[in-house]
Design a protein around this motif. Structure first.
Motif, mmCIF file in Angstrom:
data_model
loop_
_atom_site.group_PDB
_atom_site.id
_atom_site.type_symbol
_atom_site.label_atom_id
_atom_site.label_comp_id
_atom_site.label_asym_id
_atom_site.label_seq_id
_atom_site.Cartn_x
_atom_site.Cartn_y
_atom_site.Cartn_z
ATOM 1 N N SER A 1 -19.693 -17.094 -38.170
ATOM 2 C CA SER A 1 -20.359 -17.455 -36.908
ATOM 3 C C SER A 1 -20.160 -16.363 -35.853
ATOM 4 C CB SER A 1 -19.857 -18.809 -36.395
ATOM 5 O OG SER A 1 -18.477 -18.755 -36.121
ATOM 6 N N TYR A 2 -18.987 -15.722 -35.840
ATOM 7 C CA TYR A 2 -18.733 -14.614 -34.914
ATOM 8 C C TYR A 2 -19.676 -13.456 -35.229
ATOM 9 C CZ TYR A 2 -16.082 -10.873 -32.543
ATOM 10 O OH TYR A 2 -15.698 -9.821 -31.746
ATOM 11 N N LEU A 3 -19.805 -13.125 -36.522
ATOM 12 C CA LEU A 3 -20.720 -12.065 -36.935
ATOM 13 C C LEU A 3 -22.153 -12.403 -36.542
ATOM 14 C CD1 LEU A 3 -21.161 -9.382 -38.462
ATOM 15 C CD2 LEU A 3 -21.505 -10.749 -40.512
ATOM 16 N N SER A 4 -22.541 -13.651 -36.723
ATOM 17 C CA SER A 4 -23.887 -14.081 -36.358
ATOM 18 C C SER A 4 -24.141 -13.900 -34.856
ATOM 19 C CB SER A 4 -24.084 -15.548 -36.759
ATOM 20 O OG SER A 4 -25.369 -15.980 -36.406
ATOM 21 N N GLN A 5 -23.152 -14.238 -34.045
ATOM 22 C CA GLN A 5 -23.291 -14.070 -32.594
ATOM 23 C C GLN A 5 -23.415 -12.595 -32.221
ATOM 24 O OE1 GLN A 5 -19.818 -16.009 -31.050
ATOM 25 N NE2 GLN A 5 -20.661 -18.071 -31.300
ATOM 26 N N ILE A 6 -22.688 -11.747 -32.909
ATOM 27 C CA ILE A 6 -22.776 -10.310 -32.642
ATOM 28 C C ILE A 6 -24.161 -9.794 -33.019
ATOM 29 C CG2 ILE A 6 -21.901 -8.045 -33.333
ATOM 30 C CD1 ILE A 6 -19.153 -9.509 -33.753
ATOM 31 N N GLU A 7 -24.624 -10.166 -34.210
ATOM 32 C CA GLU A 7 -25.931 -9.690 -34.665
ATOM 33 C C GLU A 7 -27.071 -10.199 -33.791
ATOM 34 O OE1 GLU A 7 -26.898 -9.976 -38.789
ATOM 35 O OE2 GLU A 7 -25.019 -9.059 -39.421
ATOM 36 N N SER A 8 -26.949 -11.410 -33.280
ATOM 37 C CA SER A 8 -28.018 -11.971 -32.446
ATOM 38 C C SER A 8 -27.987 -11.442 -31.021
ATOM 39 C CB SER A 8 -27.912 -13.497 -32.421
ATOM 40 O OG SER A 8 -26.776 -13.888 -31.647
ATOM 41 N N GLY A 9 -26.885 -10.809 -30.640
ATOM 42 C CA GLY A 9 -26.760 -10.303 -29.281
ATOM 43 C C GLY A 9 -26.076 -11.273 -28.342
ATOM 44 N N ALA A 10 -25.735 -12.475 -28.823
ATOM 45 C CA ALA A 10 -25.047 -13.452 -27.983
ATOM 46 C C ALA A 10 -23.681 -12.914 -27.548
ATOM 47 C CB ALA A 10 -24.882 -14.782 -28.727
ATOM 48 N N ARG A 11 -23.057 -12.123 -28.410
ATOM 49 C CA ARG A 11 -21.812 -11.417 -28.063
ATOM 50 C C ARG A 11 -22.129 -9.933 -28.149
ATOM 51 N NH1 ARG A 11 -16.358 -13.775 -28.799
ATOM 52 N NH2 ARG A 11 -16.661 -16.004 -28.993
ATOM 53 N N PRO A 12 -22.252 -9.267 -27.031
ATOM 54 C CA PRO A 12 -22.681 -7.865 -27.048
ATOM 55 C C PRO A 12 -21.588 -6.866 -27.429
ATOM 56 C CG PRO A 12 -22.424 -8.615 -24.793
ATOM 57 C CD PRO A 12 -22.181 -9.804 -25.678
ATOM 58 N N HIS A 13 -20.322 -7.311 -27.484
ATOM 59 C CA HIS A 13 -19.232 -6.377 -27.765
ATOM 60 C C HIS A 13 -18.322 -6.936 -28.848
ATOM 61 C CE1 HIS A 13 -20.438 -4.211 -24.196
ATOM 62 N NE2 HIS A 13 -20.368 -5.340 -23.513
ATOM 63 N N LEU A 14 -17.711 -6.025 -29.601
ATOM 64 C CA LEU A 14 -16.740 -6.392 -30.619
ATOM 65 C C LEU A 14 -15.331 -6.275 -30.047
ATOM 66 C CD1 LEU A 14 -18.027 -4.228 -33.629
ATOM 67 C CD2 LEU A 14 -18.244 -6.692 -33.387
ATOM 68 N N THR A 15 -14.422 -7.068 -30.568
ATOM 69 C CA THR A 15 -13.016 -6.828 -30.256
ATOM 70 C C THR A 15 -12.612 -5.575 -31.019
ATOM 71 O OG1 THR A 15 -12.181 -8.102 -32.126
ATOM 72 C CG2 THR A 15 -12.544 -9.315 -30.054
ATOM 73 N N ASN A 16 -11.555 -4.922 -30.587
ATOM 74 C CA ASN A 16 -11.101 -3.717 -31.268
ATOM 75 C C ASN A 16 -10.731 -4.016 -32.718
ATOM 76 O OD1 ASN A 16 -10.452 -0.886 -31.274
ATOM 77 N ND2 ASN A 16 -8.318 -1.526 -31.443
ATOM 78 N N THR A 17 -10.100 -5.169 -32.950
ATOM 79 C CA THR A 17 -9.710 -5.553 -34.312
ATOM 80 C C THR A 17 -10.934 -5.684 -35.213
ATOM 81 O OG1 THR A 17 -7.812 -6.730 -33.424
ATOM 82 C CG2 THR A 17 -8.473 -7.286 -35.664
ATOM 83 N N THR A 18 -11.971 -6.344 -34.710
ATOM 84 C CA THR A 18 -13.195 -6.531 -35.492
ATOM 85 C C THR A 18 -13.894 -5.194 -35.718
ATOM 86 O OG1 THR A 18 -13.445 -8.757 -34.610
ATOM 87 C CG2 THR A 18 -15.399 -7.757 -35.593
ATOM 88 N N ARG A 19 -13.941 -4.350 -34.696
ATOM 89 C CA ARG A 19 -14.575 -3.037 -34.824
ATOM 90 C C ARG A 19 -13.872 -2.228 -35.928
ATOM 91 N NH1 ARG A 19 -17.410 -1.467 -31.077
ATOM 92 N NH2 ARG A 19 -16.122 -2.307 -29.400
ATOM 93 N N GLN A 20 -12.542 -2.231 -35.926
ATOM 94 C CA GLN A 20 -11.783 -1.489 -36.930
ATOM 95 C C GLN A 20 -12.024 -2.056 -38.331
ATOM 96 O OE1 GLN A 20 -10.152 1.346 -36.345
ATOM 97 N NE2 GLN A 20 -10.661 1.192 -34.177
ATOM 98 N N LEU A 21 -12.060 -3.372 -38.421
ATOM 99 C CA LEU A 21 -12.283 -4.048 -39.702
ATOM 100 C C LEU A 21 -13.652 -3.687 -40.280
ATOM 101 C CD1 LEU A 21 -11.394 -6.227 -41.804
ATOM 102 C CD2 LEU A 21 -12.511 -7.893 -40.316
ATOM 103 N N LEU A 22 -14.702 -3.829 -39.467
ATOM 104 C CA LEU A 22 -16.057 -3.524 -39.945
ATOM 105 C C LEU A 22 -16.209 -2.038 -40.259
ATOM 106 C CD1 LEU A 22 -18.176 -5.842 -37.607
ATOM 107 C CD2 LEU A 22 -17.735 -6.138 -40.057
ATOM 108 N N ALA A 23 -15.624 -1.180 -39.421
ATOM 109 C CA ALA A 23 -15.706 0.265 -39.664
ATOM 110 C C ALA A 23 -15.039 0.617 -40.991
ATOM 111 C CB ALA A 23 -15.060 1.028 -38.513
#
Length: 177
Positions: free
Chosen positions: A44-66
């Motif tokens: 659900s967090y990923l879905s919110q990011i992809e839809s633009g509902a959450r425009p920014h990632l946490t640093n932890t999530t950014r590192q994980l996805l990267a």
């Protein structure tokens, strides 16, 4: 390109590189992250990011996805106005750039399944650059493209030589080898 678009694009690339011939679903992505990196995040967090509902990632999530997508963490932000996507980060290798470019090209040729599949197969190869250099050498050798297509993919290509052979065959008789 917006962050959500980048993540959807990376899911598309990853799905094709893994042989799915389509984008990984968000759920498949979550399972792969859990299996390969031993950590998780919510779909659900990923879905919110992809839809633009959450425009920014946490640093932890950014590192994980990267880490999962093998991109520089700085890639996982919105591009500034005026940014040109063809200017790729020096942090990625030449092979990565070629593979991403080929997968992107494959998506542009969805209506030509044979060409799309060929581009994806090239992107999946571990030595994409060498394949392209080999292709150049094959193309520069007179008659070699036609001969290779005739031998390796006779069902896809009708070359002048194949037409000539077909015309010489007598009806009802098997060709002799």
């Amino acid at each position: 390109m917006k962050l959500g678009e980048k993540i959807r694009y990376l899911r598309e690339v990853e799905g094709n590189l893994r042989g799915l011939n389509r984008a990984m679903t968000q759920q498949e992505l979550m399972k792969a992250i859990r299996a390969e990196l031993g950590t998780s995040m919510s779909q659900s967090y990923l879905s919110q990011i992809e839809s633009g509902a959450r425009p920014h990632l946490t640093n932890t999530t950014r590192q994980l996805l990267a880490k999962f997508f093998k991109v520089h963490p700085g890639y996982l932000v919105d591009d500034p106005d005026g940014y040109h996507p063809e200017l790729l980060s020096d942090a990625r290798t030449l092979e990565d750039k070629l593979d991403l470019w080929l997968v992107s090209g494959a998506e542009r040729f969805r209506r030509d399944p044979a060409l799309r599949q060929s581009l994806l197969a090239l992107a999946r190869h571990k030595n994409t650059r060498q394949c392209l250099l080999l292709l150049e050498a094959v193309m520069e050798t007179p008659g070699l493209v036609e001969r290779l297509l005739e031998v390796l993919r006779p069902e896809r290509v009708v070359t002048p030589r194949a037409k000539e052979r077909a015309a010489k065959k007598l009806p009802g008789k098997e060709s002799q080898k």
